[in-house]
Design an enzyme around this catalytic site. Structure first.
Site, PDB file in Angstrom:
ATOM      1  N   LYS A  45       0.802  -1.217   0.000  1.00  0.00           N
ATOM      2  CA  LYS A  45       0.000   0.000   0.000  1.00  0.00           C
ATOM      3  C   LYS A  45       0.836   1.268   0.000  1.00  0.00           C
ATOM      4  O   LYS A  45       0.489   2.278   0.626  1.00  0.00           O
ATOM      5  CB  LYS A  45      -0.989   0.003   1.173  1.00  0.00           C
ATOM      6  CG  LYS A  45      -1.922  -1.193   1.177  1.00  0.00           C
ATOM      7  CD  LYS A  45      -2.610  -1.428  -0.163  1.00  0.00           C
ATOM      8  CE  LYS A  45      -3.553  -0.305  -0.525  1.00  0.00           C
ATOM      9  NZ  LYS A  45      -4.171  -0.518  -1.881  1.00  0.00           N
ATOM     10  N   HIS A 107       6.815  -7.294  -2.608  1.00  0.00           N
ATOM     11  CA  HIS A 107       6.740  -6.605  -1.313  1.00  0.00           C
ATOM     12  C   HIS A 107       7.791  -7.161  -0.351  1.00  0.00           C
ATOM     13  O   HIS A 107       7.772  -6.841   0.838  1.00  0.00           O
ATOM     14  CB  HIS A 107       5.363  -6.791  -0.680  1.00  0.00           C
ATOM     15  CG  HIS A 107       4.253  -6.064  -1.370  1.00  0.00           C
ATOM     16  ND1 HIS A 107       4.370  -4.764  -1.811  1.00  0.00           N
ATOM     17  CD2 HIS A 107       2.983  -6.457  -1.679  1.00  0.00           C
ATOM     18  CE1 HIS A 107       3.224  -4.397  -2.368  1.00  0.00           C
ATOM     19  NE2 HIS A 107       2.381  -5.396  -2.297  1.00  0.00           N
ATOM     20  N   SER A 137      -3.997   3.174   4.761  1.00  0.00           N
ATOM     21  CA  SER A 137      -4.278   2.478   3.512  1.00  0.00           C
ATOM     22  C   SER A 137      -4.238   0.963   3.712  1.00  0.00           C
ATOM     23  O   SER A 137      -5.080   0.228   3.176  1.00  0.00           O
ATOM     24  CB  SER A 137      -3.267   2.907   2.442  1.00  0.00           C
ATOM     25  OG  SER A 137      -3.605   2.362   1.195  1.00  0.00           O
TER      26      SER A 137
END
Length: 293
Positions: A45, A107, A137
């Site tokens: 995010k 990620h 987020s």
């Protein structure tokens, strides 16, 4: 298709993870990067889809016709470590990707990145987002993503975020680990979400310079318009509306894209506690973020 089960967090080599990102671990670690691969790395995010879409347009908008209107961004830029039952794994998707250079999303914290990226001196674009907006987020993302752990409420989520009990671990460790890598790896461009919001055109120029791409001002301006938040939110090839693991009735995948939305979530007490914790965790880093612009 069977409904997706929300996973439990567990400690994996010192980092909080779920089985959706560790079940294919040997193949991920043995992934064979190619010298022209471009790795897009972020904490979840922090602008991953935004950067993926920008790089895809920069490389392929002119040469691969109808790609922009027919192929969702998650198929154009495979997610390296993703392993969901009945889906092609990220590694399999990348091994069969027809376009070059391959754009690869991850990620992973720095210590988990497959060695072949460094051995082949691959270009890496890392995007970091300020911790407060990133936390907000991530909270809304976990609410609507059925392959993420149940987030519960904001008041219990925020302390877990601060403690690093998130999928892919601690925000602090992630952003500083990649920042440290940048100091001794010249092919890493470290970018900030807030800079991209403030002046997308300027950041596009930085990207083109880093990637060695020759683009005209007109081409960059066309791309800049296409990657503005409202344009991407309305674009089914960018907004994940075709991904069945996300329940966008709960919260849209592309929610606000603002800098400073954290002010609508943090109480005064939460903000004071967070600031003290942040100062302690970041005291040894030269990294600086803007929480408003």
């Amino acid at each position: 298709m069977e409904p997706f089960e929300r996973p439990e967090l567990y400690e994996f080599h010192g980092v909080s993870m779920t089985h959706y990102f560790t079940d294919n671990w040997e193949n991920v670690q043995n992934f064979k990067a190619l010298p022209d691969d471009i790795l897009i790395a972020t904490y979840p995010k922090a602008g991953t889809t935004w950067m993926s879409y920008i790089l895809d347009l920069l490389h392929f908008e002119q040469e691969v016709k109808d790609r922009e209107n027919s192929l969702p961004i998650f198929d154009r830029v495979p997610f390296l470590e993703l392993t969901i039952p009945n889906y092609c794994t990220g590694v399999e998707a990348l091994d069969t990707l027809p376009t070059r250079p391959r754009l690869i999303k991850t990620h992973l914290p720095i210590q988990f990145v497959p060695k072949s990226f460094w051995e082949n001196n691959c270009r890496v674009v890392y995007v970091a987002r300020n911790a407060k907006d990133n936390a907000v987020s991530y909270f809304h993302f976990d609410r609507m993503n059925m392959v993420q752990p149940e987030p519960k409420d904001w008041n219990s989520f925020l302390p877990r975020f601060m403690e690093g009990k998130m999928v892919f671990g601690s925000w602090y460790d992630h952003v500083t680990g990649w920042w440290d890598k940048k100091q001794n790896y010249s092919n890493l461009l470290y970018m900030f979400y807030e800079d991209m919001v403030q002046d997308t055109g300027r950041e596009l120029e930085r990207l083109c310079s880093f990637l060695g791409l020759s683009t005209t001002a007109e081409e960059r301006e066309c791309i800049r318009g296409g990657v503005q938040f409202d344009a991407m939110k309305a674009n089914p090839m960018a907004n994940y509306s075709t991904d069945p693991v996300m329940d966008q009735k709960i919260s849209p995948f592309m929610r606000k894209g603002k800098v400073g939305d954290w002010k609508n979530h943090f109480t005064v007490a939460q903000n004071e506690t967070f600031d003290k914790h942040y100062k302690k965790r970041m005291k040894n880093s030269t990294l600086e973020f803007h929480t408003e612009i």
